[in-house]
Each structure stands twice: as structure tokens, then as C-alpha cells.
Design an enzyme around this catalytic site. Sequence first.
Site, mmCIF file in Angstrom:
data_model
loop_
_atom_site.group_PDB
_atom_site.id
_atom_site.type_symbol
_atom_site.label_atom_id
_atom_site.label_comp_id
_atom_site.label_asym_id
_atom_site.label_seq_id
_atom_site.Cartn_x
_atom_site.Cartn_y
_atom_site.Cartn_z
ATOM 1 C CG ASP A 1 -0.256 -0.174 2.510
ATOM 2 O OD1 ASP A 1 0.970 -0.433 2.485
ATOM 3 O OD2 ASP A 1 -0.902 -0.042 3.558
ATOM 4 C CG HIS B 1 22.097 5.620 -18.677
ATOM 5 N ND1 HIS B 1 21.145 5.342 -19.623
ATOM 6 C CD2 HIS B 1 22.501 6.879 -18.943
ATOM 7 C CE1 HIS B 1 20.987 6.384 -20.416
ATOM 8 N NE2 HIS B 1 21.793 7.330 -20.027
ATOM 9 C CG ASP C 1 24.083 12.774 -16.013
ATOM 10 O OD1 ASP C 1 23.231 13.654 -15.769
ATOM 11 O OD2 ASP C 1 24.153 12.192 -17.107
ATOM 12 C CG ASP D 1 20.530 15.920 -18.153
ATOM 13 O OD1 ASP D 1 21.363 15.415 -17.378
ATOM 14 O OD2 ASP D 1 20.203 15.399 -19.246
ATOM 15 C CG HIS E 1 26.901 9.661 -25.089
ATOM 16 N ND1 HIS E 1 26.927 11.033 -25.224
ATOM 17 C CD2 HIS E 1 27.780 9.365 -24.085
ATOM 18 C CE1 HIS E 1 27.770 11.535 -24.335
ATOM 19 N NE2 HIS E 1 28.310 10.552 -23.643
ATOM 20 C CG HIS F 1 18.840 14.681 -24.198
ATOM 21 N ND1 HIS F 1 18.122 15.371 -23.265
ATOM 22 C CD2 HIS F 1 19.934 14.203 -23.541
ATOM 23 C CE1 HIS F 1 18.732 15.307 -22.090
ATOM 24 N NE2 HIS F 1 19.841 14.613 -22.225
ATOM 25 C CG HIS G 1 16.386 11.554 -22.636
ATOM 26 N ND1 HIS G 1 16.823 10.266 -22.701
ATOM 27 C CD2 HIS G 1 17.376 12.233 -21.991
ATOM 28 C CE1 HIS G 1 18.016 10.167 -22.124
ATOM 29 N NE2 HIS G 1 18.366 11.345 -21.682
ATOM 30 C CD GLU H 1 23.888 14.372 -22.420
ATOM 31 O OE1 GLU H 1 24.358 13.527 -21.659
ATOM 32 O OE2 GLU H 1 22.676 14.608 -22.529
ATOM 33 C CE1 TYR I 1 31.228 8.868 -20.286
ATOM 34 C CE2 TYR I 1 31.044 8.862 -22.692
ATOM 35 C CZ TYR I 1 30.657 9.360 -21.461
ATOM 36 O OH TYR I 1 29.716 10.351 -21.403
ATOM 37 N NE ARG J 1 27.049 12.138 -19.123
ATOM 38 C CZ ARG J 1 27.183 10.910 -18.669
ATOM 39 N NH1 ARG J 1 27.962 10.046 -19.288
ATOM 40 N NH2 ARG J 1 26.540 10.511 -17.584
ATOM 41 C CD GLU K 1 23.666 16.199 -19.441
ATOM 42 O OE1 GLU K 1 23.988 15.411 -18.525
ATOM 43 O OE2 GLU K 1 22.684 16.027 -20.183
HETATM 44 N N1 GLY Z 1 21.025 11.967 -17.459
HETATM 45 C C1 GLY Z 1 20.621 11.428 -18.683
HETATM 46 C C2 GLY Z 1 21.229 12.152 -19.791
HETATM 47 O O1 GLY Z 1 22.166 12.882 -19.586
HETATM 48 O O2 GLY Z 1 20.779 12.094 -20.882
HETATM 49 MN MN MN Z 2 22.621 13.919 -17.833
HETATM 50 MN MN MN Z 3 21.388 14.570 -20.750
#
Ligand code: GLY
Ligand code: MN
Ligand code: MN
Length: 444
Positions: free
Chosen positions: A39, A243, A260, A271, A350, A354, A361, A384, A388, A406, A408
Site C-alpha cells: 500500500d 547510466h 550526472d 540535467d 553517445h 537531446h 529526454h 554533453e 570513456y 562527461r 553536460e
Molecule cells: N542523465 C541522462 C542524460 O544525460 O541524458
Molecule cells: Mn545527464
Molecule cells: Mn542529458
Amino acid sequence: MIHIPKSEYSRRRKALMAQMEPNSIAILPAAAVAIRNRDVEHVYRQDSDFQYLSGFPEPQAVLVLMPGRAHGEYILFCRERNAERELWDGLRAGQEGAIRDFGADDAFPITDIDDILPGLIEGRDRVYSAMGSNPEFDRHLMDWINVIRSKAHLGAQPPNEFVALDHLLHDMRLYKSAAEVKVMREAARISAQAHIRAMQASRVGLHEFSLEAELDYEFRKGGAKMPAYGSIVAAGRNSCILHYQQNDAVLKDGDLVLIDAGCEIDCYASDITRTWPVNGKYSPEQKAIYELVLASQEAAFAEIAPNKHWNQAHEATVRVITTGLVKLGLLQGDVDELIASEAYKAFYMHRAGHWLGMDVHDVGEYKVGGEWRVLEVGMALTVEPGIYISPDNQNVAKKWRGIGVRIEDDVVVTKTGCEILTKGVPKTVADIEALMAQARTQAA
Ligand code: GLY
Ligand code: MN
Ligand code: MN
């Protein structure tokens, strides 16, 4: 608290209705409550489309738009007031509140929807809904349509066209208004403060979750209900897991930590990613990779402006990163050929960003008619780039392995270029090291 004003929700509904075909109806459900265990519920997060058009924060609600309806174009079905339930779970708007506080022209109890909604749909030619994203709601919708069909012999006219609402609504959501940018700036400001706090708290021997706690503290203190997505706090080789969310490893001397994380304000996300040395000082290899990622990000910013297309920023990061990896001896060969063969993907797998908005996203097409979308004022996106170097990469010297970086930031396209919403967090090697050194001096 900074939030979207009521007048803006009304403006959005009008703008959507102006794009709907004559004699049509749009129907959207609120997000369902998600059970965490027995619950106990997950913290409630309204569905972004529903929130965008209503600002109504409750579950068990359905929004209906009927352009041209004489008795009111905006109808909300929602929970009734209930003293017993409100004692346990908190206040409800009820039908009066839906009209008084949320601008509905008409409001009905959600428990009456099966009796009322078929009558509203009847006689309309087209139904707009988010088909396919909520199977349970799709079934309800078909039940309501079948009620009308079953009365066809009495002269009832079921609609004969079903249209995906996403195309209209998600294109609207792609362009951020001044009020939306203001809320996104606030989410970015709080998230920037959270990253600064985590940098200041960084010490060898703490855990990844120790830094996550610093983030959460700033998010909540700033008024954010929750992070916009699961925070990634990745130290050492974990920084090479894109991730990573375990967040339970020890912070070791000589390691980088990649964070991140961003919070959500009034359902708008931020983000941010920063990568810094746990002990406060980048090693020569860490610094070389870090500065390469930073240079690629700077090159991307220069490609974000009206009339530049979506992919230009990504292409800029690929060129800078590939050139730099060759200079560092991590890739061998001709830069153009390495780009054409996508050799850089062993290190940069990547995309450079986005759309960003109510969803991290965010919605909105990246291509139109097969071509990359041209940027326009008000579009919000992340930038971003990352590098790596897998701990298992046998093709590079040992000293490089396990480095993941990274960087961003969040930007909004302006008339002349872009505004960086997240510039409150230090980003150069010198600035990050200075901030961390200062925090250590103060703590000593
Ligand atoms: N935190 C997810 C991305 O950077 O897209
Ligand atoms: Mn991110
Ligand atoms: Mn992002």
C-alpha cells in the site's frame, strides 16, 4: 517558488485548440499512481502532457478539450472532495477547485465519466488522444466509443477519425516560452548549487552515495520535489558506465568521480554532468581527457543558434574529440577517415545531447522531412560530450584506462546563439581545483 502562471496553461489550451480540426475533441488522462510496495506509493509525478495543458497536480483525472463547445471548451473530470480521504491523503481540488483554481469551464466527478464522456464525444468527428502510450486508457476510450456505437440505431453518431495528439502537442512543447525558460533557469540554478556542494564535500574514503546525499540536500532545500532522473554518481571505472546508478562504491584516491544529476521544478528538468578528481587534483591523463571534452563542448556551443541544424553541435564534438584522441595517441590514423569509420565511438558512443523540458529526454522531432531539424529560438537542449576509456581497453596504454569524463550543460536557443542555463557550476580544471582546495582549507 518560481512556477508556470495559470494564464500560460490557458494560453496553451487555446493554442492547441486552434490547431485542432473543426468539430473535434481531445482527451488526456492524468498519470496513474504507481505502487512501490503493497500500500506504499511512489512519489506522484503528473503526466507531462496532462501537466502542460492543465497544471492540475492530482491523479485520477481526465482533461477534455472541445473547441467551440458553447457550455465551455475545457472540461475536467477529477476526484470529488472527501473529508475522510483528505484527512489521510491531503486536500483535493474537487470540482469547485477545478473551476476556481485551474480554469476549467466545467468539472465532473471522475466516477461519473462513463456516464458523461460518451455524450460529449458523440457528434464530434475526430478524437485526439495519445494513442498507444497508455493501453488501459485506450481501452476505456474504446469502451466509450462503443457506448455511442451501440446507440447508432437511435441516431447516435460515433466519431470516425482517431488522431495521435502527440504531433501537435509535442511540437508545442518543443518551443519554450519565457515563463518556461524562467522555471528551467531556476531548476538549473538549484542543480548547479547541488554540484558545487558535492564538489566541496568530495573526499577520499567517502562513498558515491555520500555525494548523492549532498545533491539531494540542495534539491530539496531549493524546493524541488525530486531529481529529474536517477542521479548518476560514478567514481573510478564506474564513470565508464553511461547510466550507472548503483552509487555505492568507495571514493578512492586518484579516481575521478562523474556526477550526472539535476532536479525538477514544476515538472521542468535540469540535467548537469561534471567530472572531478575525488582528491581535488586532476592527474595529467585525467586533465588531458577532461580538457579535450571541454574543448569539444565549447565547439558545440558555437554551433547552436537559429538556422543551424540539430546535428551540427554533435558533428563539432565528434571532430574535436577525434582530433584530440589522435593527438593523445589514443586513436591512430587520418581524422576524416576516423570520423567516417566512426572509430571515435570506441570512446564517445553517445550523442552530444537531446531536447530538454518537462521530460529529461524531451519530446519533439529531431528530423523533419528526413532532414535534421533547424534550431529556432526557445528550443532547449543539453550539450554533453564525453570520453570513456574502458578499463578493459587493451589498445591503449594502461595509464588511460578507466578514465570516464562527461561534461553536460543545458542551453536555450536565443536570437543570436544560445543561453547556457547551467553555467553556475565551475567547469575549467583551474576553477574546479580552486573550489575544491578552498573547501578543504575551510574544513581544516
Ligand atoms: N542523465 C541522462 C542524460 O544525460 O541524458
Ligand atoms: Mn545527464
Ligand atoms: Mn542529458
